[in-house]
Design a protein around this motif. Structure first.
Motif, short mmCIF file in Angstrom:
data_model
loop_
_atom_site.label_atom_id
_atom_site.label_comp_id
_atom_site.label_asym_id
_atom_site.label_seq_id
_atom_site.Cartn_x
_atom_site.Cartn_y
_atom_site.Cartn_z
N SER A 1 0.76 -1.23 0.16
CA SER A 1 -0.70 -0.42 0.00
C SER A 1 0.65 1.76 -0.08
CB SER A 1 -1.40 0.00 0.95
OG SER A 1 0.03 0.02 2.78
N ALA A 2 1.98 1.20 0.25
CA ALA A 2 2.60 2.06 -0.51
C ALA A 2 3.14 3.07 -1.24
CB ALA A 2 4.52 2.15 0.29
N ALA A 3 2.75 3.98 -1.20
CA ALA A 3 2.64 5.53 -2.53
C ALA A 3 3.87 5.42 -2.53
CB ALA A 3 2.27 6.28 -1.88
N SER A 4 4.22 5.29 -4.30
CA SER A 4 5.09 4.92 -5.24
C SER A 4 5.86 3.74 -5.55
CB SER A 4 6.27 6.65 -5.14
OG SER A 4 5.55 7.72 -4.64
N GLY A 5 4.86 2.73 -4.10
CA GLY A 5 5.59 1.53 -3.87
C GLY A 5 5.81 0.05 -5.01
N ARG A 6 5.43 0.83 -6.62
CA ARG A 6 5.17 -0.74 -7.36
C ARG A 6 5.86 -1.44 -7.33
NH1 ARG A 6 1.48 -0.31 -11.62
NH2 ARG A 6 0.72 0.97 -10.52
N ARG A 7 7.25 -1.42 -7.35
CA ARG A 7 8.57 -1.98 -6.98
C ARG A 7 8.50 -3.06 -6.43
NH1 ARG A 7 13.11 -1.58 -4.04
NH2 ARG A 7 13.39 0.51 -2.63
N TYR A 8 7.59 -2.85 -4.72
CA TYR A 8 7.34 -3.77 -3.73
C TYR A 8 6.13 -5.10 -5.00
CZ TYR A 8 9.35 -0.47 -1.17
OH TYR A 8 10.27 0.68 -0.07
N LEU A 9 5.04 -4.07 -5.01
CA LEU A 9 3.68 -4.99 -5.34
C LEU A 9 4.60 -6.42 -6.10
CD1 LEU A 9 0.91 -5.96 -5.99
CD2 LEU A 9 1.15 -3.98 -7.33
N ILE A 10 5.33 -6.19 -7.50
CA ILE A 10 5.96 -6.80 -8.48
C ILE A 10 6.19 -7.37 -7.86
CG2 ILE A 10 7.44 -6.77 -10.53
CD1 ILE A 10 6.79 -4.30 -11.18
N GLU A 11 7.21 -7.72 -6.57
CA GLU A 11 8.32 -8.35 -5.58
C GLU A 11 7.73 -9.66 -5.39
OE1 GLU A 11 10.84 -5.88 -3.09
OE2 GLU A 11 11.83 -5.07 -4.57
N PHE A 12 6.17 -8.72 -4.88
CA PHE A 12 5.29 -10.09 -4.11
C PHE A 12 4.27 -10.46 -4.99
CE2 PHE A 12 1.00 -10.74 -2.46
CZ PHE A 12 1.65 -11.46 -1.27
N LEU A 13 4.48 -10.57 -6.09
CA LEU A 13 3.53 -10.62 -7.40
C LEU A 13 4.63 -11.91 -7.59
CD1 LEU A 13 1.91 -8.87 -8.77
CD2 LEU A 13 1.15 -10.26 -7.67
N GLU A 14 5.57 -11.35 -7.76
CA GLU A 14 6.59 -12.30 -9.14
C GLU A 14 6.85 -14.08 -7.66
OE1 GLU A 14 10.78 -9.83 -8.76
OE2 GLU A 14 9.80 -9.52 -11.13
N ILE A 15 6.83 -14.09 -6.32
CA ILE A 15 7.14 -15.12 -5.66
C ILE A 15 6.08 -15.47 -5.28
CG2 ILE A 15 8.68 -14.42 -4.59
CD1 ILE A 15 5.11 -14.79 -2.61
N GLY A 16 4.74 -15.37 -6.82
CA GLY A 16 3.49 -16.22 -6.60
C GLY A 16 2.43 -15.76 -5.84
N GLY A 17 2.56 -14.46 -4.55
CA GLY A 17 2.10 -14.01 -4.37
C GLY A 17 0.10 -13.60 -4.31
N VAL A 18 -0.14 -13.64 -5.23
CA VAL A 18 -1.23 -14.07 -5.67
C VAL A 18 -1.74 -15.19 -5.26
CG1 VAL A 18 -3.18 -13.76 -7.40
CG2 VAL A 18 -1.67 -11.60 -7.15
#
Length: 421
Positions: free
Chosen positions: A88-105
């Motif tokens: 949820s961090a503003a400007s934190g799109r890279r955190y989202l990508i890192e989370f998705l790369e490990i199969g977060g969804v």
């Protein structure tokens, strides 16, 4: 060359990461508590400053622990809340990508299907999925491609938490918008929720379906039976939402099927439902009426919905007359086993009588002069004075109004099979 201050910050980061790596469950729980308290609501630059440009190192540890322990509910709520701070961090799109790369969804969706996990944990999982969906269309598609609609609708239908169900509704509504590739899948998933046993889930699904009408365009015919089915709910809030959805659906091609189904519900099979009453009678094998039966509740709700829809549109009212709604409403009037059926049928029938003169003639012939006058004088109460013989004659009426008379809206001949005296 790094400054002394930067070196000290890096040293603190390494000490913190080593503390995490060597900690057991209790210590990690304490670390998560402190992290949530100190960093909730921070932006990406603020998190990087807090972790000396190494925030991703801690996020990687959180996601790794999530993958290893999510099936065992090890500090799961705190772990998900901590990951949520990054997502949820503003400007934190890279955190989202890192989370998705490990199969977060996939992990978040699997959490929803694990029966032994707490509702609070599952709710936190839904919140993270909402953060993913809020990132844009391709992220909504990722959730749907991961069988997210099925997982979310199943959780909506089975959850015992009203708050979690509301969170799922918001997420499904989000997935159904600005997501043309999967919006029909979301719509059909919500339709599949309607037959479930949870009235709150039914209510939320109906609300979301109504909101999606303008988005999905043409409505699939598979919707007809489930929507009519929820009219047998004993929960008035569910019935209300069903009627509101029916109103919205009158502008779509599915209208004829819905109207036909509503009229059919007015005349259920004339079979009385019995059940054993061994607890309330002296005779163990005695039978008693099950009161009220669901089919009568559905009959009453259909009679009410018909009145609402007819008053909204003269065209709909004419179509209902062609479908022999007058006959059905008179049948419902004769149902002494369920007062609500009589009340709603009477109120709806009054509208048709006062709006269409030829309907007035037909109903007058069916009821007889005396009973018709009572009906017109007090449509909301007159049926309470009806005797069983009168009720039986109404229930077996054969009123038949020719279809063209409804379109003409003029006086004409009608056939009444019986006259109640």
């Amino acid at each position: 060359m790094t400054s002394v201050k930067e070196q000290e910050a890096i040293r603190k980061l390494m000490v913190f990461l080593q503390e995490w790596d060597s900690a057991h469950k209790v210590a990690r729980s304490r670390i998560l508590d402190n992290f949530i308290e100190s960093n909730d609501g921070k932006t990406e630059p603020e998190l990087e400053l807090e972790f000396s440009q190494g925030a991703s190192l801690f996020l990687a540890r959180l996601t790794a622990w999530l993958r290893m322990t999510y099936m065992y509910s090890t500090c799961l709520d705190k772990l998900l809340k901590s990951i949520g701070i990054f997502l949820s961090a503003a400007s934190g799109r890279r955190y989202l990508i890192e989370f998705l790369e490990i199969g977060g969804v996939l992990i978040l969706l699997e959490i929803l299907g694990l029966n032994h996990l707490k509702e609070e944990d599952k709710r936190e999982s839904v919140k993270l999925l909402q953060l993913v969906a809020d990132a844009g269309r391709k992220y909504k598609e990722l959730i749907c491609e991961s069988y997210g609609v099925q997982s979310l609708t199943e959780f909506l239908a089975t959850s015992n938490s009203a708050e979690a169900q509301e969170d799922v509704q918001v997420l499904l509504d989000s997935l159904g918008r600005s997501n043309p590739k999967y919006q029909n899948q979301v719509y059909k998933g919500l339709v599949a929720v309607l037959p479930c046993a949870s009235p709150r889930a039914q209510q939320l699904a109906l609300q979301t379906l109504r909101g999606m009408q303008d988005v999905v365009g043409e409505v699939p015919s598979v919707l007809v039976e489930p929507v009519l089915g929820v009219l047998c709910s004993v929960h008035l809030e569910v019935q209300y939402e069903a009627v509101q959805l029916l109103k919205a659906l009158m502008a779509h091609e599915v209208r004829p099927a819905l109207l036909k189904g509503l009229v059919a519900l007015l005349t259920p099979p004339r079979k009385k439902a019995f059940t054993f009453c061994d607890e309330t009678t002296k005779e163990p094998t005695a039978l008693c009426l099950r009161e009220p039966t669901l089919v009568y509740i559905q009959q009453a709700a259909a009679a009410k919905a018909i009145g609402v829809l007819a008053k909204e549109s003269a065209e709909v009212a004419e179509e209902l007359i062609q479908l022999k709604v007058v006959h059905g409403l008179i049948v419902a009037l004769g149902n002494l086993d369920h007062v609500a059926s009589q009340r709603h049928a009477s109120i709806s029938l009054e509208y048709f009588v006062r709006t269409f003169p030829f309907v007035e003639e037909c109903v007058k012939k069916a009821l007889g002069h005396t009973l018709f006058q009572h009906f017109m004088d007090s449509p909301e109460m007159w049926y309470t004075k009806m005797d069983p013989v009168q009720a039986e004659e109404l229930a077996s009426n054969t009123v038949d109004i020719p279809g063209d008379m409804a379109r003409m809206q003029s006086r004409g001949m009608c056939r009444a099979g019986s006259t109640v005296t």
